[in-house]
Every structure is written in structure tokens, then in C-alpha cells.
Design a protein around this motif. Structure first.
Motif, PDB file in Angstrom:
ATOM      1  N   THR A 162       0.829  -1.206   0.000  1.00  0.00           N
ATOM      2  CA  THR A 162       0.000   0.000   0.000  1.00  0.00           C
ATOM      3  C   THR A 162       0.862   1.255   0.000  1.00  0.00           C
ATOM      4  OG1 THR A 162      -1.777  -1.134   1.193  1.00  0.00           O
ATOM      5  CG2 THR A 162      -1.781   1.265   1.265  1.00  0.00           C
ATOM      6  N   GLN A 163       1.929   1.232   0.797  1.00  0.00           N
ATOM      7  CA  GLN A 163       2.781   2.417   0.891  1.00  0.00           C
ATOM      8  C   GLN A 163       3.444   2.754  -0.438  1.00  0.00           C
ATOM      9  OE1 GLN A 163       6.505   2.475   1.230  1.00  0.00           O
ATOM     10  NE2 GLN A 163       6.620   4.673   1.638  1.00  0.00           N
ATOM     11  N   LEU A 164       3.736   1.735  -1.241  1.00  0.00           N
ATOM     12  CA  LEU A 164       4.316   1.974  -2.557  1.00  0.00           C
ATOM     13  C   LEU A 164       3.398   2.851  -3.408  1.00  0.00           C
ATOM     14  CD1 LEU A 164       5.731  -1.565  -3.466  1.00  0.00           C
ATOM     15  CD2 LEU A 164       7.073   0.499  -3.060  1.00  0.00           C
ATOM     16  N   ARG A 165       2.079   2.637  -3.264  1.00  0.00           N
ATOM     17  CA  ARG A 165       1.102   3.408  -4.045  1.00  0.00           C
ATOM     18  C   ARG A 165       0.726   4.714  -3.360  1.00  0.00           C
ATOM     19  NH1 ARG A 165      -2.055   0.369  -7.543  1.00  0.00           N
ATOM     20  NH2 ARG A 165      -2.881   2.413  -8.154  1.00  0.00           N
ATOM     21  N   MET A 166       0.598   4.669  -2.021  1.00  0.00           N
ATOM     22  CA  MET A 166       0.133   5.850  -1.297  1.00  0.00           C
ATOM     23  C   MET A 166       1.138   6.992  -1.327  1.00  0.00           C
ATOM     24  SD  MET A 166      -2.942   5.878  -0.083  1.00  0.00           S
ATOM     25  CE  MET A 166      -2.859   7.150   1.175  1.00  0.00           C
ATOM     26  N   ARG A 167       2.428   6.698  -1.428  1.00  0.00           N
ATOM     27  CA  ARG A 167       3.428   7.772  -1.483  1.00  0.00           C
ATOM     28  C   ARG A 167       3.098   8.717  -2.654  1.00  0.00           C
ATOM     29  NH1 ARG A 167       9.015   9.168  -0.684  1.00  0.00           N
ATOM     30  NH2 ARG A 167       8.893   8.052   1.310  1.00  0.00           N
ATOM     31  N   GLY A 168       2.805   8.154  -3.811  1.00  0.00           N
ATOM     32  CA  GLY A 168       2.472   8.966  -4.978  1.00  0.00           C
ATOM     33  C   GLY A 168       1.182   9.741  -4.798  1.00  0.00           C
ATOM     34  N   ILE A 169       0.181   9.107  -4.174  1.00  0.00           N
ATOM     35  CA  ILE A 169      -1.105   9.763  -3.951  1.00  0.00           C
ATOM     36  C   ILE A 169      -0.941  10.955  -3.017  1.00  0.00           C
ATOM     37  CG2 ILE A 169      -3.401   9.459  -2.931  1.00  0.00           C
ATOM     38  CD1 ILE A 169      -3.294   6.535  -3.890  1.00  0.00           C
ATOM     39  N   ILE A 170      -0.190  10.760  -1.934  1.00  0.00           N
ATOM     40  CA  ILE A 170       0.019  11.849  -0.972  1.00  0.00           C
ATOM     41  C   ILE A 170       0.801  12.998  -1.613  1.00  0.00           C
ATOM     42  CG2 ILE A 170       1.116  12.480   1.217  1.00  0.00           C
ATOM     43  CD1 ILE A 170       0.668   9.538   2.122  1.00  0.00           C
ATOM     44  N   LEU A 171       1.852  12.665  -2.362  1.00  0.00           N
ATOM     45  CA  LEU A 171       2.651  13.710  -3.027  1.00  0.00           C
ATOM     46  C   LEU A 171       1.815  14.497  -4.028  1.00  0.00           C
ATOM     47  CD1 LEU A 171       6.083  11.921  -3.661  1.00  0.00           C
ATOM     48  CD2 LEU A 171       5.645  13.884  -2.161  1.00  0.00           C
ATOM     49  N   ARG A 172       0.871  13.820  -4.664  1.00  0.00           N
ATOM     50  CA  ARG A 172       0.039  14.473  -5.671  1.00  0.00           C
ATOM     51  C   ARG A 172      -1.037  15.350  -5.042  1.00  0.00           C
ATOM     52  NH1 ARG A 172      -1.167  10.234  -8.057  1.00  0.00           N
ATOM     53  NH2 ARG A 172      -3.274   9.832  -7.313  1.00  0.00           N
ATOM     54  N   GLU A 173      -1.612  14.883  -3.932  1.00  0.00           N
ATOM     55  CA  GLU A 173      -2.784  15.563  -3.371  1.00  0.00           C
ATOM     56  C   GLU A 173      -2.451  16.479  -2.193  1.00  0.00           C
ATOM     57  OE1 GLU A 173      -5.638  12.553  -2.481  1.00  0.00           O
ATOM     58  OE2 GLU A 173      -5.929  11.983  -4.589  1.00  0.00           O
ATOM     59  N   THR A 174      -1.628  16.001  -1.247  1.00  0.00           N
ATOM     60  CA  THR A 174      -1.306  16.805  -0.048  1.00  0.00           C
ATOM     61  C   THR A 174       0.171  16.646   0.312  1.00  0.00           C
ATOM     62  OG1 THR A 174      -2.050  14.943   1.331  1.00  0.00           O
ATOM     63  CG2 THR A 174      -3.642  16.739   0.950  1.00  0.00           C
ATOM     64  N   PRO A 175       1.065  17.132  -0.532  1.00  0.00           N
ATOM     65  CA  PRO A 175       2.503  16.927  -0.281  1.00  0.00           C
ATOM     66  C   PRO A 175       2.988  17.540   1.025  1.00  0.00           C
ATOM     67  CG  PRO A 175       2.137  18.559  -2.006  1.00  0.00           C
ATOM     68  CD  PRO A 175       0.820  17.919  -1.745  1.00  0.00           C
ATOM     69  N   GLU A 176       2.304  18.588   1.501  1.00  0.00           N
ATOM     70  CA  GLU A 176       2.741  19.234   2.740  1.00  0.00           C
ATOM     71  C   GLU A 176       2.532  18.336   3.963  1.00  0.00           C
ATOM     72  OE1 GLU A 176      -1.618  19.959   2.360  1.00  0.00           O
ATOM     73  OE2 GLU A 176       0.098  20.000   0.987  1.00  0.00           O
ATOM     74  N   LYS A 177       1.733  17.279   3.840  1.00  0.00           N
ATOM     75  CA  LYS A 177       1.468  16.386   4.966  1.00  0.00           C
ATOM     76  C   LYS A 177       2.430  15.197   5.023  1.00  0.00           C
ATOM     77  CE  LYS A 177      -3.432  17.500   5.570  1.00  0.00           C
ATOM     78  NZ  LYS A 177      -4.798  16.952   5.674  1.00  0.00           N
ATOM     79  N   LEU A 178       3.359  15.144   4.100  1.00  0.00           N
ATOM     80  CA  LEU A 178       4.321  14.046   4.096  1.00  0.00           C
ATOM     81  C   LEU A 178       5.461  14.384   5.065  1.00  0.00           C
ATOM     82  CD1 LEU A 178       4.660  11.303   2.658  1.00  0.00           C
ATOM     83  CD2 LEU A 178       6.180  12.452   1.050  1.00  0.00           C
TER      84      LEU A 178
END
Length: 482
Positions: free
Chosen positions: A399-415
Motif C-alpha cells: 500500500t505504501q508503494l502506491r500511497m506515497r504517490g497519492i500523498i505527493l500528488r494531493e497533499t505533499p505538505e502532509k508528508l
């Protein structure tokens, strides 16, 4: 009266006016001290106290490497989970993330498998606690103590999330203090500087003086891995609980950053003390248990009873957290339309009453099976949930392999929490987990039975998920925002 959370058009929780609620309708009643202690105590289960002796007997001093390998795997998995949970806190944690990243079938499957694991654990821990209590007060039968323990902790969870947090704060606190004291006192005895100690203090000699560091061969490290891996289950609970805290991002970040020293001190530190106080092949390690044997070697009176109190605390902690975890996973599944709608409802205290009662009912049923058919029905339940821990960790990695891209695309400031050496270390962890599962099948015996039965149950749940996803469309408003 139960109240359904009110969602905005974006799927966010509006909450009850005047009451602090998390983003999914649960009341944010956990304080930072609760989350801190849940994070610290979450990796300390009764399995560490009770099961470590058999691991030492199987691998000798090399069991330290087994604990190190599994500990490293858990650290990596927790780092990945922490990355996702800090960015998007959720009561469904990895199940909700798998739903978003891999598909509804994945969130449904891993959510129900995790729930199944914990309701079986409820029966195991209730029985273990009942045995200890019956030895103290035999007038009450074992089944009576199991019933009392389950009822008390159910009432605690029904009261409020703050009640769960307060109980867990003290349960975990006792475990932490006990192991911390054990490590300090044990190390003083190891070097012969503990006043009044009966142990001659051999220093590090016992690590090699009975057949060397690898008395059973280097391959025993892998056998040890299979024996200790399940004592680490529960590390991920803090990411579910964080969704009901005042500052989820801060809580998850702190818990993730502290997991290395927690595993180092509580697991590696305490086992190291046992192995340096006694030769690994000392019969008392298996007969009395590793910690009792170590305390006896120092000359601490009533070591067995002291350890029984600590083990009972660990059992109650595991029961408390197991019920909380199962109910929150059921709540999350209900919100996503993957469980009965009643599971998604919370009362005026922000407690998912139906999800708690539904989970505890199955826990009671499992307890009944343990008393009525311990070698057949309950053995099947136990073995068919045995490898779920590894399945959960594997799903977190993928899941983390996919979610990293989703987070960077949608809410990068929360990474704010990042997995180290992404994606290489993630893939290495996946390979490690797959290897352990493969070795369990190769090793044979109970390990093979656990993997095979767990795979069969997982296949059944996935089949149900795929059929449901194909023919039953859940209403959009029931999905949990991630």
C-alpha cells in the motif's frame, strides 16, 4: 441515542457542536500521554514474557539475531505505516489506505482478516488471564474469570475512548516499568555488582560458553524468527488510536520515531539479560519461563508470582487493546459500506457501541469454543488467524508503494514522516516478509498449518470482497475519507 456522523460533500466529518471529534466522527478523547504509553506498550505482549523461553531453547544465544531481524522488519513496516497515518489519520488505518491505494477488495479483505485475528486473540488472552486468576482464587471457575475479565473490559470500552486510554496507560505503564527494572537489575547482576545477588555474574560469557553463539547452527536463526514474529503483533495499534487523539499527526510521528529504541530496549535488551544471566540450555528457562528463571538466578523472592502479576497485566492490556482495535476496524468497515451500517454509528460520547458489542460477541463465542472444543474448532480458529500478522505487514508495504504517490500528488505538505530509502527498503521489506512466509511453509509442522489455513481464509475473504465489489455498489457517502 445513536447518531450517524454528518458528512460534508467532500466526505469530511462535521462533528457534534461543542465536542472534539476526529475526522471520522469518533470523539478525540485520547490525550498525548495515552498515545505515548500505547505506543511504548503496544509492542510488549504476553508472548514476550511467556513464549521467549521456547525460542531461546530452539536457537540458543542466536535468538538475539532472530529478534533483531523481526524487530528490523517491524521498524520498517511501522515507518511505512507512520508515513501514511501522519498524512491521513484514520480509524481504519492500513485497511482504509489499502482501500484507497489497491482497491476496495484489498481494504475489505485486510480489514476483516485483522478483525478476525483480534477477536480470536480476545479468547486466547481471556483464557490466559483466567488461568492466572483461578490459581489465585480457585473458588471462581476458570470460565467465570474469563467472563468477568471480558465484561469489565467491554464496559471500559463502552464508556468512552478516554476510559480505554486510561486503562491502557496504566497497563502499559506497569509493563514498561517492569521490563525497565528487569533490564537494569539484570545488567547489574550480570557484572556482579548487584548487592545481595545469588548470581555469580558471568558477564558476557554465557553467550558463548555452551556450544558457542550458534549452538544449534546458523539455520536456527530462521526457526527463531518463526517463533518470535507473532510476539511483535500490536505495534500498529497506535496508528488506529491516533485518529481519536487531539493531534494525530504529532502522535503518529512521535510513535514512529520511537519504535527503534522501544524494540531495542524491551525485546533485545530483556532477552540479552536472560542470556547473560543463565546458560541458554538451562532447563529452568523452559520450565519456569525465561524471565522467572532469570529473576530466580538473581535471588529475588517470589519471582514466579511477581511475573504472574506482570503477565496478567500484559494479558489485560492485550485484551483491552484487542477489543478496541477490533471495534475500530469494524467501525471503519461500516463507514466504507463493507460491514453492517450499525457498526458506523456512534453514540453521544463518540463511541461506536454496535461495533464494540459485535466484536465482543464473537470474542465470547471464541472463548466458548476454547472451552468446549479446544483441540478442534478453536485450534482451527487459532491456526487460521496465525499468519494474519504477516499478511497485514505485507499489505502495509504494498500500500505504501502506491500511497506515497497519492500523498505527493494531493497533499505533499502532509508528508512529514518519510520511509527511508524509498522505494528500495520497502521492496526489501516485502521480500523479507515473503521469505518468512515461504520458510514457514518449508519448515513444516504448525508453522505450515498456520500459513496454509490463513491463506485459505484469506482467499475466502478476498473472494467475498471481489463478489461484493462486482455486484454490490456501496453508497458514496458511506466511504471513509482517506
Amino acid at each position: 441515542m445513536n447518531t450517524q456522523p454528518t458528512l460534508t460533500k467532500d466526505g469530511e466529518e462535521t462533528g457534534t457542536p461543542g465536542a472534539p471529534h476526529s475526522s471520522d466522527g469518533l470523539k478525540a478523547g485520547l490525550k498525548n500521554r495515552h498515545l505515548s504509553m500505547i505506543a511504548i506498550g503496544g509492542v510488549i505482549g504476553a508472548g514476550l514474557f511467556v513464549g521467549s523461553g521456547s525460542g531461546i531453547a530452539a536457537a540458543g544465544p542466536a535468538i538475539l539475531l532472530s529478534y533483531f531481524l523481526v524487530g528490523a522488519m517491524v521498524v520498517f513496516v511501522m515507518r511505512m505505516l507512520g508515513e501514511m497515518a501522519a498524512a491521513r489519520p484514520s480509524s481504519g488505518s492500513f485497511s482504509a489506505y489499502a482501500d484507497r491505494a489497491l482497491g476496495r477488495w484489498a481494504g475489505f479483505s485486510i480489514g476483516w482478516l485483522y478483525w478476525f485475528f483480534w477477536v480470536v486473540v480476545l479468547a486466547v488472552e481471556a483464557t490466559a488471564g483466567a488461568k492466572i486468576l483461578e490459581s489465585w482464587i480457585p473458588a471462581v471457575p476458570q470460565w467465570g474469570w474469563a467472563l468477568i475479565v471480558m465484561v469489565v473490559l467491554t464496559a471500559t470500552n463502552l464508556g468512552s475512548v478516554a476510559s480505554y486510554g486510561e486503562f491502557e496507560f496504566w497497563f502499559a505503564g506497569i509493563k514498561v516499568v517492569a521490563i525497565g527494572a528487569f533490564v537494569v537489575i539484570g545488567m547489574l547482576a550480570v557484572f556482579g555488582v548487584l548487592p545481595g545477588s545469588d548470581n555469580p555474574g558471568a558477564g558476557f560469557a554465557h553467550l558463548t560458553d555452551s556450544g558457542g553463539f550458534f549452538p544449534m547452527g546458523a539455520g536456527a536463526i530462521l526457526t527463531g524468527v518463526l517463533m518470535v514474529v507473532f510476539s511483535f503483533m500490536g505495534s500498529e495499534i497506535v496508528t488506529l488510536a491516533a485518529g481519536e487523539s487531539e493531534d494525530p499527526q504529532k502522535a503518529v510521528t512521535k510513535a514512529t520515531n520511537s519504535v527503534i529504541w522501544r524494540i531495542g530496549v524491551f525485546y533485545l535488551g530483556s532477552i540479552f539479560v536472560v542470556l547473560t544471566l543463565l546458560p541458554w540450555n538451562d532447563k529452568s528457562i523452559v520450565e519456569k519461563g525465561s524471565y522467572v528463571a532469570a529473576l530466580d538466578s538473581i535471588g529475588i523472592a517470589h519471582a514466579g508470582q511477581i511475573m504472574n502479576v506482570i503477565v496478567l497485566t500484559a494479558v489485560l492490556s492485550c485484551l483491552n487493546s484487542g477489543l478496541y482495535t477490533a471495534s475500530r476496524m469494524a467501525f471503519s468497515l461500516g463507514r466504507r459500506g463493507d460491514a453492517p451500517k450499525a457498526f458506523a454509528k456512534v453514540n453521544k460520547r463518540g463511541v461506536p457501541t454496535a461495533a464494540i458489542l459485535g466484536s465482543v460477541v464473537f470474542g465470547f463465542v471464541a472463548v466458548f469454543f476454547n472451552y468446549k472444543w479446544p483441540d478442534t474448532v478453536f485450534a482451527f480458529l487459532l491456526n487460521s488467524s496465525g499468519a494474519v500478522a504477516l499478511f497485514v505487514w505485507l499489505v502495509i508495504c504494498v500500500t505504501q508503494l502506491r500511497m506515497r504517490g497519492i500523498i505527493l500528488r494531493e497533499t505533499p505538505e502532509k508528508l512529514v514522516v518519510r520511509m527511508w530509502l524509498f522505494p528500495y527498503l520497502t521492496w526489501a521489506t516485502i521480500a523479507m516478509i515473503v521469505f518468512v512466509l515461504g520458510y514457514m511453509i518449508y519448515d513444516g509442522g504448525s508453522a505450515r498449518e498456520q500459513v496454509v489455513l490463513s491463506l485459505l481464509v484469506a482467499a475466502l475473504v478476498i473472494a467475498i470482497a471481489l463478489v461484493k465489489d462486482r455486484f454490490v455498489k456501496s453508497p458514496k457517502q458511506d466511504s471513509e475519507p482517506v
